[in-house]
Motif scaffolding. Structure first.
Motif, PDB file in Angstrom:
ATOM      1  N   THR A  61       4.767 -22.963  11.457  1.00 26.96           N
ATOM      2  CA  THR A  61       6.059 -23.562  11.128  1.00 26.96           C
ATOM      3  C   THR A  61       7.206 -22.697  11.661  1.00 26.96           C
ATOM      4  O   THR A  61       8.189 -23.209  12.207  1.00 26.96           O
ATOM      5  N   LEU A  62       7.070 -21.370  11.501  1.00 25.91           N
ATOM      6  CA  LEU A  62       8.086 -20.462  12.053  1.00 25.91           C
ATOM      7  C   LEU A  62       8.148 -20.597  13.572  1.00 25.91           C
ATOM      8  O   LEU A  62       9.248 -20.620  14.157  1.00 25.91           O
ATOM      9  N   ALA A  63       6.983 -20.720  14.208  1.00 26.24           N
ATOM     10  CA  ALA A  63       6.954 -20.876  15.667  1.00 26.24           C
ATOM     11  C   ALA A  63       7.666 -22.156  16.083  1.00 26.24           C
ATOM     12  O   ALA A  63       8.383 -22.181  17.095  1.00 26.24           O
ATOM     13  N   LEU A  64       7.497 -23.223  15.306  1.00 26.39           N
ATOM     14  CA  LEU A  64       8.191 -24.483  15.600  1.00 26.39           C
ATOM     15  C   LEU A  64       9.699 -24.293  15.489  1.00 26.39           C
ATOM     16  O   LEU A  64      10.464 -24.777  16.341  1.00 26.39           O
ATOM     17  N   GLY A  65      10.154 -23.587  14.460  1.00 30.46           N
ATOM     18  CA  GLY A  65      11.588 -23.357  14.281  1.00 30.46           C
ATOM     19  C   GLY A  65      12.189 -22.556  15.420  1.00 30.46           C
ATOM     20  O   GLY A  65      13.282 -22.873  15.906  1.00 30.46           O
ATOM     21  N   VAL A  66      11.469 -21.522  15.870  1.00 31.06           N
ATOM     22  CA  VAL A  66      11.961 -20.703  16.980  1.00 31.06           C
ATOM     23  C   VAL A  66      11.928 -21.522  18.273  1.00 31.06           C
ATOM     24  O   VAL A  66      12.843 -21.422  19.106  1.00 31.06           O
ATOM     25  N   VAL A 167       4.804 -31.057  10.269  1.00 31.03           N
ATOM     26  CA  VAL A 167       4.235 -29.823   9.732  1.00 31.03           C
ATOM     27  C   VAL A 167       4.234 -29.880   8.210  1.00 31.03           C
ATOM     28  O   VAL A 167       4.912 -30.721   7.605  1.00 31.03           O
ATOM     29  N   PRO A 168       3.450 -29.002   7.556  1.00 30.24           N
ATOM     30  CA  PRO A 168       3.475 -28.963   6.086  1.00 30.24           C
ATOM     31  C   PRO A 168       4.899 -28.779   5.570  1.00 30.24           C
ATOM     32  O   PRO A 168       5.717 -28.088   6.187  1.00 30.24           O
TER      33      PRO A 168
END
Length: 279
Positions: A61-66, A167-168
């Motif tokens: 999820t963090l990777a998606l945000g970045v 994503v979750p």
């Protein structure tokens, strides 16, 4: 619908981005983005201090945000360096159209109707008229490889926006973590790719406004809108961004609003009404 109000809040803040960018055009773009994103990330701190689990999210999820926040701005700045700004900006504003037409590919149970496609195309046509009309005939023709990163940036923002619904579930406060990491990467790009720059007190004030607004609160509002609303309708509403941004930029620069702005407004508002009434 509540989702549309959150979306309109984000759009209202993004409308000010171009005008703020003009006031800070002497600041290297990665430095500007990095500082503004770091300032914007502080909006999540009250929620994180109260509940530290707000930033405990999966690495994916963090990777998606970045991918969304950093990837979009990185490619957009590359495009603006290597392609005519007016045309690159117009290619970048394909992202609302991508949000509409790609929704069935990214989201389960979402179908695309002809009315959604028609509204999205009408909105893009309105954005093109607003941007090209404001250019006052100074837009230059011909191909530039810089259009490719502009197109990629449009795809990244559209796909990021849609994938946040796949994503979750994560708290909206996690957007602050996205901004924190993306801001750090932007400053690394500044260190590696741009000359050092000294910032004045006025620069810091404008950076604070940008960080708390279009590169801060807007992302939180956008996330809330996507969690609650229909991505197709939100994508069509997003064409209000280039319209409002262009109109505000003309007013700030002292230029009279032209017929193209009026025509673009009619087309984009018509597209928004058409898209939001679709079921």
């Amino acid at each position: 619908m509540p989702a549309n109000f959150y979306a309109l809040g984000a759009i209202a803040l993004w409308i000010s981005l171009a005008s703020l960018g003009v006031s800070l055009k002497h600041v290297p773009p990665f430095l500007l983005t990095g500082v503004a994103l770091l300032i914007g990330s502080t909006l999540a701190l009250p929620f994180v201090v109260r509940d530290r689990t707000q930033w405990k999210i999966p690495t994916s999820t963090l990777a998606l945000g970045v991918y969304g926040l950093f990837g979009y701005h990185f490619l957009l700045f590359i495009a603006l360096r290597h392609a005519p700004a007016v045309e690159a900006n117009l290619v970048n504003y394909l992202w609302p159209l991508f949000m509409v037409v790609l929704a069935p590919l990214f989201l389960r149970g979402v179908q695309l109707r002809a009315v959604h496609v028609a509204a999205a195309l009408l909105g893009f046509a309105g954005a093109a008229i607003a941007i090209l009309g404001a250019a006052g005939g100074t837009a230059s023709g011909g191909w530039s490889w810089g259009y490719l990163p502009a197109l990629a940036s449009a795809f990244i923002w559209a796909s990021y926006s849609l994938l946040t619904k796949r994503v979750p579930a994560f708290p909206t406060a996690a957007i602050g973590l996205f901004g924190l990491v993306s801001g750090g990467l932007s400053l690394l790009c500044h260190w590696a790719l741009e000359p050092a720059a000294a910032l004045s007190a006025q620069d810091w004030l404008l950076l604070a406004v940008m960080g708390l607004g279009p590169l801060g609160a807007a992302f939180f509002l956008w996330d809330k809108a996507l969690k609650l609303g229909d991505a197709r309708q939100i994508g069509i509403l997003s064409y209000l961004t280039p319209l409002g941004s262009t109109a505000l930029l003309m007013l700030v620069s002292g230029r009279a609003l032209s017929w193209s702005i009026g025509l673009a407004a009619a087309m984009i508002i018509g597209a928004a009404v058409l898209g939001t009434r679709a079921r």
